[in-house]
Write a protein that holds these residues in place. Structure first.
Motif, PDB file in Angstrom:
ATOM      1  N   GLU A 170      -4.444 -19.136  41.455  1.00 51.66           N
ATOM      2  CA  GLU A 170      -4.297 -20.161  42.486  1.00 51.66           C
ATOM      3  C   GLU A 170      -3.445 -19.679  43.665  1.00 51.66           C
ATOM      4  OE1 GLU A 170      -2.509 -23.529  40.622  1.00 51.66           O
ATOM      5  OE2 GLU A 170      -0.572 -22.536  40.281  1.00 51.66           O
ATOM      6  N   GLU A 171      -2.530 -18.752  43.419  1.00 52.16           N
ATOM      7  CA  GLU A 171      -1.658 -18.259  44.487  1.00 52.16           C
ATOM      8  C   GLU A 171      -2.412 -17.431  45.526  1.00 52.16           C
ATOM      9  OE1 GLU A 171       2.423 -16.898  43.261  1.00 52.16           O
ATOM     10  OE2 GLU A 171       1.534 -17.023  41.266  1.00 52.16           O
ATOM     11  N   VAL A 172      -3.485 -16.776  45.115  1.00 44.98           N
ATOM     12  CA  VAL A 172      -4.197 -15.877  46.033  1.00 44.98           C
ATOM     13  C   VAL A 172      -5.575 -16.389  46.444  1.00 44.98           C
ATOM     14  CG1 VAL A 172      -3.025 -13.888  45.013  1.00 44.98           C
ATOM     15  CG2 VAL A 172      -5.293 -14.501  44.197  1.00 44.98           C
ATOM     16  N   LEU A 173      -6.060 -17.417  45.775  1.00 45.85           N
ATOM     17  CA  LEU A 173      -7.467 -17.798  45.913  1.00 45.85           C
ATOM     18  C   LEU A 173      -7.869 -18.177  47.332  1.00 45.85           C
ATOM     19  CD1 LEU A 173     -10.095 -18.027  44.440  1.00 45.85           C
ATOM     20  CD2 LEU A 173      -9.450 -20.301  43.645  1.00 45.85           C
ATOM     21  N   ARG A 174      -7.054 -18.982  48.015  1.00 45.70           N
ATOM     22  CA  ARG A 174      -7.377 -19.400  49.379  1.00 45.70           C
ATOM     23  C   ARG A 174      -7.472 -18.198  50.324  1.00 45.70           C
ATOM     24  NH1 ARG A 174      -9.763 -24.045  51.176  1.00 45.70           N
ATOM     25  NH2 ARG A 174      -9.257 -25.704  49.699  1.00 45.70           N
TER      26      ARG A 174
ATOM     27  N   ALA B  35       0.009 -11.471  46.671  1.00 44.21           N
ATOM     28  CA  ALA B  35       0.669 -12.625  46.041  1.00 44.21           C
ATOM     29  C   ALA B  35       0.395 -12.587  44.545  1.00 44.21           C
ATOM     30  CB  ALA B  35       0.166 -13.945  46.640  1.00 44.21           C
ATOM     31  N   GLY B  36       1.233 -13.314  43.786  1.00 40.84           N
ATOM     32  CA  GLY B  36       1.022 -13.389  42.341  1.00 40.84           C
ATOM     33  C   GLY B  36       1.425 -12.101  41.643  1.00 40.84           C
ATOM     34  N   GLY B  37       1.211 -12.068  40.341  1.00 40.59           N
ATOM     35  CA  GLY B  37       1.583 -10.907  39.546  1.00 40.59           C
ATOM     36  C   GLY B  37       0.386 -10.266  38.879  1.00 40.59           C
ATOM     37  N   SER B  38       0.553  -9.006  38.474  1.00 36.88           N
ATOM     38  CA  SER B  38      -0.526  -8.270  37.814  1.00 36.88           C
ATOM     39  C   SER B  38      -0.846  -8.879  36.461  1.00 36.88           C
ATOM     40  CB  SER B  38      -0.110  -6.807  37.629  1.00 36.88           C
ATOM     41  OG  SER B  38      -1.059  -6.114  36.852  1.00 36.88           O
ATOM     42  N   LYS B  39      -2.145  -8.929  36.141  1.00 39.53           N
ATOM     43  CA  LYS B  39      -2.591  -9.435  34.843  1.00 39.53           C
ATOM     44  C   LYS B  39      -2.769  -8.295  33.843  1.00 39.53           C
ATOM     45  CE  LYS B  39      -2.954 -13.623  36.570  1.00 39.53           C
ATOM     46  NZ  LYS B  39      -2.540 -13.350  37.934  1.00 39.53           N
ATOM     47  N   TYR B  40      -2.429  -7.055  34.281  1.00 40.12           N
ATOM     48  CA  TYR B  40      -2.596  -5.899  33.409  1.00 40.12           C
ATOM     49  C   TYR B  40      -1.317  -5.071  33.325  1.00 40.12           C
ATOM     50  CZ  TYR B  40      -7.510  -6.096  32.123  1.00 40.12           C
ATOM     51  OH  TYR B  40      -8.697  -6.445  31.552  1.00 40.12           O
ATOM     52  N   PRO B  41      -0.329  -5.514  32.535  1.00 39.45           N
ATOM     53  CA  PRO B  41       0.853  -4.684  32.300  1.00 39.45           C
ATOM     54  C   PRO B  41       0.482  -3.472  31.450  1.00 39.45           C
ATOM     55  CG  PRO B  41       0.894  -6.617  30.881  1.00 39.45           C
ATOM     56  CD  PRO B  41      -0.274  -6.789  31.810  1.00 39.45           C
ATOM     57  N   PHE B  42       1.457  -2.571  31.256  1.00 34.64           N
ATOM     58  CA  PHE B  42       1.190  -1.310  30.555  1.00 34.64           C
ATOM     59  C   PHE B  42       0.634  -1.538  29.144  1.00 34.64           C
ATOM     60  CE2 PHE B  42       2.796   2.061  27.685  1.00 34.64           C
ATOM     61  CZ  PHE B  42       2.026   3.110  28.170  1.00 34.64           C
ATOM     62  N   THR B  43       1.221  -2.493  28.411  1.00 38.89           N
ATOM     63  CA  THR B  43       0.777  -2.736  27.030  1.00 38.89           C
ATOM     64  C   THR B  43      -0.679  -3.200  26.988  1.00 38.89           C
ATOM     65  OG1 THR B  43       1.748  -4.958  27.199  1.00 38.89           O
ATOM     66  CG2 THR B  43       3.059  -3.251  26.114  1.00 38.89           C
ATOM     67  N   LYS B  44      -1.061  -4.018  27.982  1.00 41.32           N
ATOM     68  CA  LYS B  44      -2.442  -4.510  28.030  1.00 41.32           C
ATOM     69  C   LYS B  44      -3.394  -3.387  28.403  1.00 41.32           C
ATOM     70  CE  LYS B  44      -4.930  -8.699  29.348  1.00 41.32           C
ATOM     71  NZ  LYS B  44      -4.864  -9.955  30.118  1.00 41.32           N
ATOM     72  N   MET B  45      -2.946  -2.489  29.290  1.00 32.59           N
ATOM     73  CA  MET B  45      -3.765  -1.329  29.658  1.00 32.59           C
ATOM     74  C   MET B  45      -3.983  -0.426  28.447  1.00 32.59           C
ATOM     75  SD  MET B  45      -4.977  -1.212  32.711  1.00 32.59           S
ATOM     76  CE  MET B  45      -5.352   0.520  32.885  1.00 32.59           C
ATOM     77  N   LEU B  46      -2.944  -0.292  27.623  1.00 28.60           N
ATOM     78  CA  LEU B  46      -3.045   0.526  26.425  1.00 28.60           C
ATOM     79  C   LEU B  46      -4.083  -0.056  25.465  1.00 28.60           C
ATOM     80  CD1 LEU B  46      -1.479   3.111  25.713  1.00 28.60           C
ATOM     81  CD2 LEU B  46       0.013   1.726  24.269  1.00 28.60           C
ATOM     82  N   ALA B  47      -4.029  -1.380  25.281  1.00 31.10           N
ATOM     83  CA  ALA B  47      -4.996  -2.057  24.412  1.00 31.10           C
ATOM     84  C   ALA B  47      -6.405  -1.952  24.996  1.00 31.10           C
ATOM     85  CB  ALA B  47      -4.606  -3.525  24.249  1.00 31.10           C
TER      86      ALA B  47
END
Length: 314
Positions: A15-19, A209-221
């Protein structure tokens, strides 16, 4: 008549970046139409991956404000890859050419012009590839390098420095939709299609805007999921490692027998414990890798739907 373009944008809690994203993509669509690169009936398709914020309500408002915006809403959060596939599958019914891009617009939307030029030259797939990672931190730059090298080493052949920013022709997406596996890793599946492809380079921007949805641990998985979805090399590696340890144990056995008959037997508690811990760890690691594959086989045999669409704005 120019081909119709659909820009597919999977998103989750954006929602922070959508517009701002919608504004920039609309401007790009209009500039491409003005440049006579695409049809006037081209669209932007947002794919809401079960967001918990107001993303879907914003998409509905956008579709009412302007017909260029379309949307589909998945019944729950299925993950980026399945959301992207859902968007591609819908888009191929309406468009001759499809470009996928993430909602944060870190990928350069101006690179779409070059993608369409390559498409006009006869390429069915055009990969957006980062020209450099100089803006990334030392840790992120080097972990990304290891990520791609390790993926290729393990048999999951992916395009270096490429995410999911790519152009695909209608027929390429139609062939992609024939891949029926539930465990999706599109970065590895798309190259398997085999149609004429090329790369274009671009500079990746900072997230506005907003934060990444892919931190290091998620990238590893994500990497592990991609490897086990596309390759059996880890199983082969385990088999070869087991064979190597077997030969080492034979040498150790012969050495022990010789020492026993020569009267040189000594108490070796430290080496014994080290061996037990080492072999125990390797066994657990091997069982874990095999378990990953068994789990994937289990989910594939159930033939469950990869995603469920709850609402459409088309």
């Amino acid at each position: 008549m120019k081909d119709r373009l659909f820009i597919v944008v999977p998103l989750y809690n954006e929602e922070e970046v959508l517009r701002e994203t919608a504004k920039r993509l609309k401007e790009k669509i209009l500039s491409l139409i003005e440049a006579d690169k695409i049809s006037k009936d081209s669209k932007i398709l947002f794919v809401n991956d079960g967001s918990k914020d107001s993303s879907w309500e914003m998409i509905k408002d956008l579709s009412i404000e302007d017909k260029v915006f379309k949307g589909i809403c998945l019944s729950r959060n299925y993950g980026h890859q399945k959301a992207l596939l859902a968007g591609l599958t819908i888009a191929k019914e309406y468009a001759e050419v499809i470009i996928s891009i993430d909602a944060d617009l870190q990928d350069d939307i101006n690179a779409m012009d070059k993608m369409l030029d390559k498409y006009a030259e006869g390429f069915d797939i055009v990969y957006g590839v980062r020209s450099s990672r100089k803006k990334d931190s030392f840790l992120k730059r080097n972990t990304a390098f290891v990520f791609y090298k390790f993926m290729n080493l393990m048999g999951a052949e992916v395009v270096y420095n490429h995410g999911d920013f790519r152009l695909m022709s209608k027929r390429a997406v139609e062939e992609l939709s024939k891949f029926e596996e539930v465990n999706l890793f599109l970065r590895g599946l798309v190259p398997m299609i085999g149609f004429k492809s090329t790369n274009i380079e671009y500079t990746r921007a900072e997230r506005f805007a907003g934060g990444s949805k892919y931190p290091f641990t998620k990238m590893l998985a994500f990497a592990m999921d991609g490897i086990t979805s596309l390759s059996i090399k880890p199983i082969i590696f385990i088999a070869r490692l087991g064979l190597l340890i077997f030969f080492i144990s034979l040498v150790a056995l012969i050495y022990t027998i010789i020492k026993n008959f020569s009267g040189g037997t000594i108490v070796g508690w430290s080496s014994l414990m080290a061996s037990i811990w080492l072999l125990g760890g390797l066994q657990l690691f091997a069982i874990g890798i095999i378990g990953e594959y068994i789990g994937k086989i289990y989910t594939e045999t159930k033939h469950r739907p990869r995603y469920i669409i709850s609402q459409k704005l088309l």
